[in-house]
Motif scaffolding. Structure first.
Motif, PDB file in Angstrom:
ATOM      1  N   LEU A 142       0.800  -1.185  -0.069  1.00 38.76           N
ATOM      2  CA  LEU A 142      -0.048   0.119   0.058  1.00 38.76           C
ATOM      3  C   LEU A 142       0.965   1.230   0.114  1.00 38.76           C
ATOM      4  N   VAL A 143       0.608   2.107  -0.785  1.00 36.23           N
ATOM      5  CA  VAL A 143       1.514   3.451  -1.120  1.00 36.23           C
ATOM      6  C   VAL A 143       0.581   4.669  -1.042  1.00 36.23           C
ATOM      7  N   GLU A 144       0.784   5.424   0.005  1.00 37.65           N
ATOM      8  CA  GLU A 144      -0.278   6.530   0.467  1.00 37.65           C
ATOM      9  C   GLU A 144       0.356   7.828  -0.506  1.00 37.65           C
ATOM     10  N   SER A 145      -0.480   8.462  -0.995  1.00 36.18           N
ATOM     11  CA  SER A 145      -0.146  10.004  -1.352  1.00 36.18           C
ATOM     12  C   SER A 145      -1.123  11.037  -0.984  1.00 36.18           C
ATOM     13  N   GLY A 146      -0.726  12.131  -0.888  1.00 33.37           N
ATOM     14  CA  GLY A 146      -1.252  13.264  -0.386  1.00 33.37           C
ATOM     15  C   GLY A 146      -1.046  13.963   0.868  1.00 33.37           C
ATOM     16  N   GLY A 147      -1.960  14.620   1.661  1.00 38.58           N
ATOM     17  CA  GLY A 147      -1.434  15.110   2.828  1.00 38.58           C
ATOM     18  C   GLY A 147      -0.639  16.372   2.719  1.00 38.58           C
ATOM     19  N   GLY A 148      -0.031  16.739   3.905  1.00 31.31           N
ATOM     20  CA  GLY A 148       0.977  17.827   3.865  1.00 31.31           C
ATOM     21  C   GLY A 148       0.362  18.968   4.993  1.00 31.31           C
ATOM     22  N   LEU A 149       0.650  19.948   4.597  1.00 32.49           N
ATOM     23  CA  LEU A 149       0.378  21.448   5.555  1.00 32.49           C
ATOM     24  C   LEU A 149      -0.858  21.853   5.017  1.00 32.49           C
ATOM     25  N   VAL A 150      -1.706  21.814   5.928  1.00 31.61           N
ATOM     26  CA  VAL A 150      -3.233  22.824   5.446  1.00 31.61           C
ATOM     27  C   VAL A 150      -3.623  23.740   6.364  1.00 31.61           C
ATOM     28  N   GLN A 151      -4.411  24.565   6.270  1.00 30.60           N
ATOM     29  CA  GLN A 151      -5.115  25.541   7.118  1.00 30.60           C
ATOM     30  C   GLN A 151      -6.267  24.955   7.925  1.00 30.60           C
ATOM     31  N   GLY A 192      -3.700  -8.790   6.798  1.00 31.17           N
ATOM     32  CA  GLY A 192      -3.784  -7.310   6.977  1.00 31.17           C
ATOM     33  C   GLY A 192      -2.613  -6.528   6.767  1.00 31.17           C
ATOM     34  N   ARG A 193      -2.753  -5.543   6.256  1.00 32.33           N
ATOM     35  CA  ARG A 193      -1.303  -4.495   5.705  1.00 32.33           C
ATOM     36  C   ARG A 193      -1.481  -3.417   5.910  1.00 32.33           C
ATOM     37  N   TRP A 194      -0.499  -2.729   6.298  1.00 31.17           N
ATOM     38  CA  TRP A 194      -0.290  -1.169   6.433  1.00 31.17           C
ATOM     39  C   TRP A 194       0.176  -0.515   5.361  1.00 31.17           C
ATOM     40  N   GLY A 195      -0.006   0.740   5.080  1.00 35.57           N
ATOM     41  CA  GLY A 195       0.893   1.511   4.286  1.00 35.57           C
ATOM     42  C   GLY A 195       1.826   2.149   4.934  1.00 35.57           C
ATOM     43  N   GLN A 196       2.893   3.179   4.604  1.00 37.32           N
ATOM     44  CA  GLN A 196       3.677   3.497   5.237  1.00 37.32           C
ATOM     45  C   GLN A 196       3.428   4.910   5.879  1.00 37.32           C
ATOM     46  N   GLY A 197       2.422   5.376   5.630  1.00 41.02           N
ATOM     47  CA  GLY A 197       1.876   6.582   6.370  1.00 41.02           C
ATOM     48  C   GLY A 197       2.317   7.952   5.671  1.00 41.02           C
ATOM     49  N   THR A 198       1.173   8.810   5.630  1.00 38.00           N
ATOM     50  CA  THR A 198       1.327  10.040   5.201  1.00 38.00           C
ATOM     51  C   THR A 198       0.976  11.292   6.271  1.00 38.00           C
TER      52      THR A 198
END
Length: 124
Positions: A4-13, A112-118
């Motif tokens: 599993l590979v996550e994308s998105g996220g970051g700094l938001v207001q 079950g599996r986890w992604g690396q996190g974002t």
């Protein structure tokens, strides 16, 4: 081996929106329930949202219900989480999760599996 590979996220207001995506590979996507968990510093990993095998069944944590949408695309083998009206308390590392049972739990089955996190950081 499922990955599993996550994308998105970051700094938001505060008050803004974020869309997270997770790409699934290495297995039969339609056999897995998919979802999202998050973990803030010093806290345990907690459930955020999940979607069942066909996409018709969804589940949300009370803290995000009404301002979040989880969805999956079985053709593209992806799962997404859109969160609106973000608050500083939404700040956490968000993990994509896959498992072959419902409901999803942080205590996974052997499949079950986890992604690396974002990271999602909401500034006030």
């Amino acid at each position: 081996q499922v990955q599993l590979v996550e994308s998105g996220g970051g700094l938001v207001q505060t008050g803004e929106s974020v869309r997270l995506s997770c790409a699934f590979s290495g297995g039969l996507f339609s056999q897995y329930a998919m979802g999202w968990f998050r973990q803030a510093p010093g806290k345990e990993r907690e459930f955020v949202a999940a979607v069942g095998w066909s996409g018709e069944i969804t589940s949300y944590a009370k803290s995000v219900k009404g301002r979040s949408t989880v969805s999956r695309d079985n053709d593209k083998k992806t799962v997404s989480l859109e969160m609106n009206s973000l608050k500083p308390e939404d700040t956490a590392v968000y993990y994509c999760a896959a498992d072959n049972r419902w409901p999803l739990s942080a205590t996974m089955t052997p499949s079950g599996r986890w992604g690396q996190g974002t990271q999602v950081t909401v500034s006030s």
